[in-house]
Scaffold this motif. Structure first.
Motif, PDB file in Angstrom:
ATOM      1  N   GLY A 350      -3.839   8.974   8.715  1.00 18.45           N
ATOM      2  CA  GLY A 350      -3.059   8.905   7.453  1.00 18.45           C
ATOM      3  C   GLY A 350      -3.593   8.093   6.469  1.00 18.45           C
ATOM      4  O   GLY A 350      -4.838   7.346   6.789  1.00 18.45           O
ATOM      5  N   SER A 351      -2.830   7.497   5.362  1.00 15.98           N
ATOM      6  CA  SER A 351      -3.325   6.711   4.552  1.00 15.98           C
ATOM      7  C   SER A 351      -2.310   6.065   3.636  1.00 15.98           C
ATOM      8  O   SER A 351      -1.163   6.713   3.576  1.00 15.98           O
ATOM      9  CB  SER A 351      -4.654   7.362   3.433  1.00 15.98           C
ATOM     10  OG  SER A 351      -3.881   8.410   2.773  1.00 15.98           O
ATOM     11  N   GLU A 352      -2.550   5.037   3.073  1.00 12.96           N
ATOM     12  CA  GLU A 352      -1.529   4.181   2.247  1.00 12.96           C
ATOM     13  C   GLU A 352      -2.387   3.641   1.040  1.00 12.96           C
ATOM     14  O   GLU A 352      -3.281   2.980   1.182  1.00 12.96           O
ATOM     15  CB  GLU A 352      -0.726   3.022   2.802  1.00 12.96           C
ATOM     16  CG  GLU A 352       0.315   2.449   1.866  1.00 12.96           C
ATOM     17  CD  GLU A 352       1.053   1.553   2.416  1.00 12.96           C
ATOM     18  OE1 GLU A 352       1.723   0.673   1.928  1.00 12.96           O
ATOM     19  OE2 GLU A 352       0.960   1.349   3.786  1.00 12.96           O
ATOM     20  N   THR A 353      -1.921   4.237  -0.148  1.00  8.94           N
ATOM     21  CA  THR A 353      -2.807   3.906  -1.425  1.00  8.94           C
ATOM     22  C   THR A 353      -1.973   3.408  -2.462  1.00  8.94           C
ATOM     23  O   THR A 353      -0.840   3.631  -2.566  1.00  8.94           O
ATOM     24  CB  THR A 353      -3.616   5.243  -2.060  1.00  8.94           C
ATOM     25  OG1 THR A 353      -2.569   6.121  -2.389  1.00  8.94           O
ATOM     26  CG2 THR A 353      -4.448   5.959  -1.168  1.00  8.94           C
ATOM     27  N   GLU A 354      -2.393   2.199  -3.267  1.00 10.08           N
ATOM     28  CA  GLU A 354      -1.695   1.759  -4.453  1.00 10.08           C
ATOM     29  C   GLU A 354      -2.693   2.081  -5.623  1.00 10.08           C
ATOM     30  O   GLU A 354      -3.942   1.908  -5.532  1.00 10.08           O
ATOM     31  CB  GLU A 354      -1.628   0.425  -4.181  1.00 10.08           C
ATOM     32  CG  GLU A 354      -0.535   0.228  -3.136  1.00 10.08           C
ATOM     33  CD  GLU A 354       0.018  -1.371  -2.944  1.00 10.08           C
ATOM     34  OE1 GLU A 354      -0.735  -2.228  -3.598  1.00 10.08           O
ATOM     35  OE2 GLU A 354       0.758  -1.539  -2.072  1.00 10.08           O
TER      36      GLU A 354
END
Length: 487
Positions: A350-354
């Protein structure tokens, strides 16, 4: 196939919009609304009217009984009541509120526009073929959450600038319409009161005339029994009495209609009107006011004409706004902040991006940018139509002003002739009374003289009120109408 499908769709839409069949319309006329439909509508109406907000204030101010506590009302009281309860004035006041709201909407159009979006989705990915060694064939299913914050600040947008100017002009136009509504309500109240006064004068005189003729018919009957008169004279008198009673019934209908009109205009229960005196300064106004001066005053101060002039200004600003929307470039400052959370991916993790994006956007309409053609074409037509309305209304106001002055001249002449006729008839009554005392006349001849004098007196008073009606109309046309118009 596509064309056939479109034709079938259009045919279906036509059928859906053509439900007002003769049978359905006939049932509505014969039976009214269905009982359940009417019950639901009444229930919703009652709920709306019972809300404890601004509606409650309107209900308290305007919801009085127009029949209960009916009483004779003087003109001044009804003029004041019209200012408080007239429905046209109330609607004009709400138009001011609407114009203020539209102006604020136009101003907010140039303020920053901030919005937030939250999207929760599920992604199913199937890798069919890939030359990337990292990818593996197979299927991946994972949720994705995206939170976006967007800000847009118009920098250059002439359409919005003209929209703000249009909002300010709309507020001024609504204020002009309010003034026009006030003057119209006062004029219509005044005019209806004078009409009721005229009908009451005629009713009273016709009642006295009928009573006099009834008494004379009785006297003629006694003379006929004594052989001193014949039935022809009595039948003639009875015919006159019947005509007087018929005329009085017609005037009673007009009187009731005038009272109903007053109740609508003022929101006040009224059972009778009181006498209206014509001020001495009113008579002879047409001799002191030239037609050119009256026309100039009407063009400068007529509230309805001012309202239409403001509509021309509004139409011109709408046209400029349309031109700007069709052809002018628009420059916006924008910023976009996005946070995305993926619980998985084609890589397995998974990933979390801003991500934050800022910039300046230049939009230049080239051809049919909004997909609805050129707004300028409609705006040009609306502007020309408003100018046509202005010139037509000004011609109407000019004509009515000059014709009202001419009518006042004719009424002044008629009042003078009726005054002379009444004085002569009154002198005949005094002479007949003197002759009666000396035995040279009788009560029947005196009664006829008194009826003639009474008729002339009534006609004189009616014409004086008619002159006052014309004078009030002149005040309305020249923008001088107020609740203290008589001083």
């Amino acid at each position: 196939m596509l064309a056939v499908g479109a034709c079938l769709g259009l045919a279906g839409c036509d059928g859906m919009s053509n439900k007002a069949t003769p049978e359905r319309l006939g049932k509505l006329v014969d039976n009214g609304l269905p009982e359940d439909t009417r019950a639901k509508a009444d229930e919703r109406f009652d709920k709306t009217m019972s809300r404890a907000n601004s509606i409650a204030g309107l209900n308290e101010a305007l919801g009085g009984d127009a029949v209960g506590n009916a009483a004779p009302r003087p003109l001044g009281e009804l003029l004041r009541a019209a200012l408080e309860h007239n429905p046209d004035i109330g609607r004009a006041a709400q138009d001011i509120n609407r114009a203020d709201a539209q102006r604020m909407r136009a101003i907010f159009g140039y303020l920053p526009q901030i919005s937030a979006n939250y999207v929760s989705s599920t992604v199913e990915t199937t890798v069919v073929a890939s030359d990337n060694g990292v990818f593996e064939k197979g299927t991946a299913t994972y949720p994705v959450t995206t939170l976006t914050l967007e800000l847009k600040q118009p920098l250059i947008d002439m359409s919005r600038v003209y929209g703000i100017q249009l909002g300010r002009t709309a507020r001024t136009a609504s204020e002009a319409r309010y003034i026009a509504s006030v003057q119209k309500a006062l004029y219509e109240t005044f005019d209806a009161y004078l009409l009721a006064s005229q009908s009451k004068m005629k009713m009273d005189e016709l009642g006295r005339r009928s009573a006099s003729l009834r008494a004379q018919a009785g006297a003629e009957a006694s003379l006929s029994e004594s052989g001193l008169a014949n039935e022809t004279s009595r039948r003639s008198i009875l015919s006159e009495q019947a005509q007087a009673e018929s005329d009085r019934a017609i005037e009673t209908t007009r009187y009731v209609e005038a009272l109903s009109r007053l109740a609508y205009l003022t929101g006040t229960a009224i059972s009778d009107v009181q006498p209206v005196a014509v001020p001495n300064g009113v008579l002879g106004t047409e001799q002191r006011l030239s037609p050119e001066a009256a026309k100039e005053a009407a063009r400068r101060n007529n509230a309805e004409l001012l309202t239409i002039a403001m509509s021309v200004v509004q139409a011109d600003l709408t046209r400029k706004q349309a031109i700007a929307a069709d052809f002018a470039p628009v420059v916006d400052l924008f910023m976009r902040m996005e946070t995305e959370t993926r619980e998985g991916s084609r890589f397995g993790g998974g990933s979390e991006t801003e991500e934050t994006t800022t910039g300046v956007r230049l939009t230049l309409p080239i051809f049919n940018a909004r997909g609805d053609g050129l707004r300028t074409l409609d705006a040009n037509v609306d502007l020309r139509a408003s100018i046509v309305d202005f010139h037509a209304t000004r011609r109407q106001v000019d004509t009515e002003t000059l014709m009202t002055l001419e009518r006042m001249k004719q009424l002044s002449s008629a009042i003078g002739r009726l005054s002379q006729a009444y004085n002569s008839a009154n002198a005949n009554v005094r002479t007949e009374r003197d002759r009666l005392e000396t035995g040279e006349s009788n009560n029947l001849i005196l009664a006829a003289r008194e009826r003639q004098a009474g008729e002339f007196k009534m006609e004189l008073e009616v014409q004086r009120i008619e002159y006052l009606r014309a004078w009030v109309r002149l005040q309305f046309l020249t923008g001088a109408m107020s609740k203290n118009v008589l001083g």
